[in-house]
Write an enzyme that holds these catalytic residues in place. Structure first.
Site, PDB file in Angstrom:
ATOM      1  N   LYS A 132       2.997  16.100  14.681  1.00  0.00           N
ATOM      2  CA  LYS A 132       4.512  16.982  14.580  1.00  0.00           C
ATOM      3  C   LYS A 132       4.059  17.468  13.580  1.00  0.00           C
ATOM      4  CE  LYS A 132       7.608  14.892  12.857  1.00  0.00           C
ATOM      5  NZ  LYS A 132       8.626  15.085  11.215  1.00  0.00           N
ATOM      6  N   ASN A 133       3.312  16.703  12.317  1.00  0.00           N
ATOM      7  CA  ASN A 133       3.466  17.577  10.872  1.00  0.00           C
ATOM      8  C   ASN A 133       1.864  17.909  10.297  1.00  0.00           C
ATOM      9  OD1 ASN A 133       6.053  16.050  10.241  1.00  0.00           O
ATOM     10  ND2 ASN A 133       4.488  14.599   9.111  1.00  0.00           N
ATOM     11  N   CYS A 143      18.028  13.937   2.104  1.00  0.00           N
ATOM     12  CA  CYS A 143      17.971  13.738   3.026  1.00  0.00           C
ATOM     13  C   CYS A 143      17.465  12.705   2.633  1.00  0.00           C
ATOM     14  CB  CYS A 143      16.292  13.811   4.136  1.00  0.00           C
ATOM     15  SG  CYS A 143      15.631  13.317   4.061  1.00  0.00           S
ATOM     16  N   ARG A 182      13.833  14.274  -2.558  1.00  0.00           N
ATOM     17  CA  ARG A 182      12.962  15.708  -2.141  1.00  0.00           C
ATOM     18  C   ARG A 182      13.065  16.890  -2.795  1.00  0.00           C
ATOM     19  NH1 ARG A 182      12.268  14.579   4.276  1.00  0.00           N
ATOM     20  NH2 ARG A 182       9.927  15.404   4.322  1.00  0.00           N
ATOM     21  N   ASP A 239       5.165   6.882   5.770  1.00  0.00           N
ATOM     22  CA  ASP A 239       5.500   7.368   7.580  1.00  0.00           C
ATOM     23  C   ASP A 239       5.624   5.741   8.516  1.00  0.00           C
ATOM     24  OD1 ASP A 239       5.142  11.414   7.760  1.00  0.00           O
ATOM     25  OD2 ASP A 239       5.992   9.719   6.589  1.00  0.00           O
ATOM     26  N   ARG A 261      12.904  13.638  17.689  1.00  0.00           N
ATOM     27  CA  ARG A 261      12.214  15.122  16.671  1.00  0.00           C
ATOM     28  C   ARG A 261      11.208  14.927  16.074  1.00  0.00           C
ATOM     29  NH1 ARG A 261      15.732  15.947  10.984  1.00  0.00           N
ATOM     30  NH2 ARG A 261      14.102  17.568  10.890  1.00  0.00           N
TER      31      ARG A 261
END
Ligand code: EPZ
Length: 418
Positions: A22-23, A117, A122, A305, A397
């Site tokens: 995803k990233n 968030c 961030r 993560d 997500r």
């Protein structure tokens, strides 16, 4: 809002395929704004964040063909107005990486500030500092970044800290700037090199991949390309931890072990048996789990993560495991939920100490962010009895149909649609 019902005390065994990162795909999708020609991506996981980015690109005026199982084709021929409105940006802060490509191609951009968030403030100060160094005029007005640059000029950019998004934004802004740009203290995450390799296929001149110093020679324009993004190292790591926490035996296919050194070292230290067999990683639990300490850090350090998922595993390990989170200021929201399941964890600032092993009991829990939700699923797999994990829209997500893929390994998860 959907939630999971999870029967505990399951053992995971079998093989699972890791999907596109995803990233890596998110910034690569934004890179398609740099050319009027089509950019084609290999079929990817159906993730909410990818759909959000496709929505932003369509809002800008690009066409995005994206049928499940088919290559995704993005063509940004005409962009009538380079503006990303707040109601799109607030859903996914990664949309901030449209700033660099819009500035590079159109000389102006208006992108809403994403706001904070759950895991931290961030800020985007490093992104704006880098774009300013390239000659962009940056103003913050009414919650929007107003950026203009008649012509971006190559410059020396030195980041205060390695920032993944900041490196991506400045890299994409520099590829058509006049002259040479040097980006120092650039992030080393594999997703950066993946983006750079796409940009090079599109005609950019970039050197220093994976070195922390990127050197870019501006070119007049970029053309279309085809690209297959790297596999998702966080998803691969999540499945390996799932195997370890259920005392199982799982082979994760299409993973790149080179992107997971920090995790693999720690899993081995804990006592798991890990084999690398051409393009796949097999983890066999040995029945013994010893506590270890981790400190999250920018790549190649232990990935932030995977911190929450790893903490769930530490609850089942013998001894005290010290978890230090140095990347984000508020990334322990999974801890109270784990404690409700019976974990013995003490938080002191950005350090948590996990004493184990403690038997976990199924409970109703609530996810707070993408990786915390993965942590709660893993804890529920090994807990005694039945758990519920609410707000799993966070999970969707970044993980495609996670319950189906875990059930194929022996888990007993059902998704309840409300
Ligand atoms: C990327 O976020 C990832 N997201 C995050 O993954 C990941 O946790 C993070 O990198 C760190 O690895 C995507 O790639 C879409 P950063 P990003 O800029 O780019 C501070 C997930 O779960 N900072 O490297 O936003 C910042 O506050 C997500 O998939 C500034 O202070 O991360 C943070 O403390 C969560 N000023 C640290 O740097 C800036 O201008 C790292 O942030 C930029 C960042």
């Amino acid at each position: 809002m959907d939630y999971f019902v999870i029967e505990g005390e399951t053992k995971l065994e079998g093989r699972v395929e890791v999907r596109t990162a995803k990233n890596a795909l998110l910034p690569c999708m934004a890179a398609a704004l740099l050319t009027p020609e089509p950019v084609v991506f290999k079929a990817h996981a159906q993730l909410q964040d990818i759909a959000y980015m496709a929505g932003i690109l369509r809002h800008l005026g690009a066409t995005v063909e994206d049928e499940p199982g088919r290559p995704m084709v993005i063509t940004a021929e005409e962009i009538p107005s380079p503006e990303c409105p707040y109601d799109l940006v607030r859903k996914m802060r990664a949309s901030a990486v449209t700033l660099g490509p819009l500035l590079a191609r159109f000389g102006r951009a208006r992108v809403a500030l994403p706001g904070g968030c759950a895991i931290g403030a961030r800020p985007l100060d490093q992104h704006l500092k880098g774009l300013g160094a390239l000659g962009a005029d940056i103003r913050i007005e009414h919650g929007y970044i107003e950026a203009e640059a008649s012509k971006l000029r190559g410059a020396e950019v030195v980041f205060d800290m390695p920032t993944v998004g900041g490196t991506q934004n400045v890299l994409m802004a520099s590829v058509m700037a006049e002259g040479k740009t040097t980006i120092r203290n650039a992030a080393l995450e594999p997703e950066i090199a993946d983006l750079a390799s796409l940009l090079i296929k599109m005609g950019a001149s970039i050197e220093g991949l994976d070195t922390g110093t990127l050197v870019v020679e501006g070119v007049p324009g970029l053309h279309g390309a085809e690209h297959a993004c790297i596999p998702d190292r966080v998803e691969a790591g999540t499945f390996l931890i799932a195997a370890a926490i259920t005392n199982g035996d799982v082979t994760v296919e299409s993973a790149n072990a080179g992107h997971l050194d920090a995790l693999l070292v720690k899993l081995r230290e804990m006592g798991a048996a890990i084999e690398l067999v051409n393009g796949s990683i097999r983890l066999r639990a040995t029945g013994e789990l010893r506590a270890v300490d981790i400190t999250t850090a920018p790549h190649p350090g232990f990935p932030t993560d995977l911190q929450a998922q790893f903490m769930a595993l530490l609850t089942q390990a013998r001894g005290a495991g010290v978890v230090k989170e140095t990347v984000f200021e508020n990334r322990f929201m999974h801890v109270p939920e784990l404690m409700r399941m019976g974990a013995d964890i003490r938080i002191d600032g950005n350090v948590s100490v996990v004493n184990g092993p403690t038997p976990l009991n199924g409970a109703e829990t609530m996810a707070s962010d993408l990786r915390a939700s993965a942590c709660l699923v893993l804890a529920a797999l090994c807990a005694k009895g039945r758990s519920e994990v609410r707000r799993i829209y966070h999970l969707d997500r970044g993980y495609e149909r996670l319950e189906e893929r875990l059930n194929a390994l022996g888990a007993r998860i059902s998704r309840v649609q409300t």
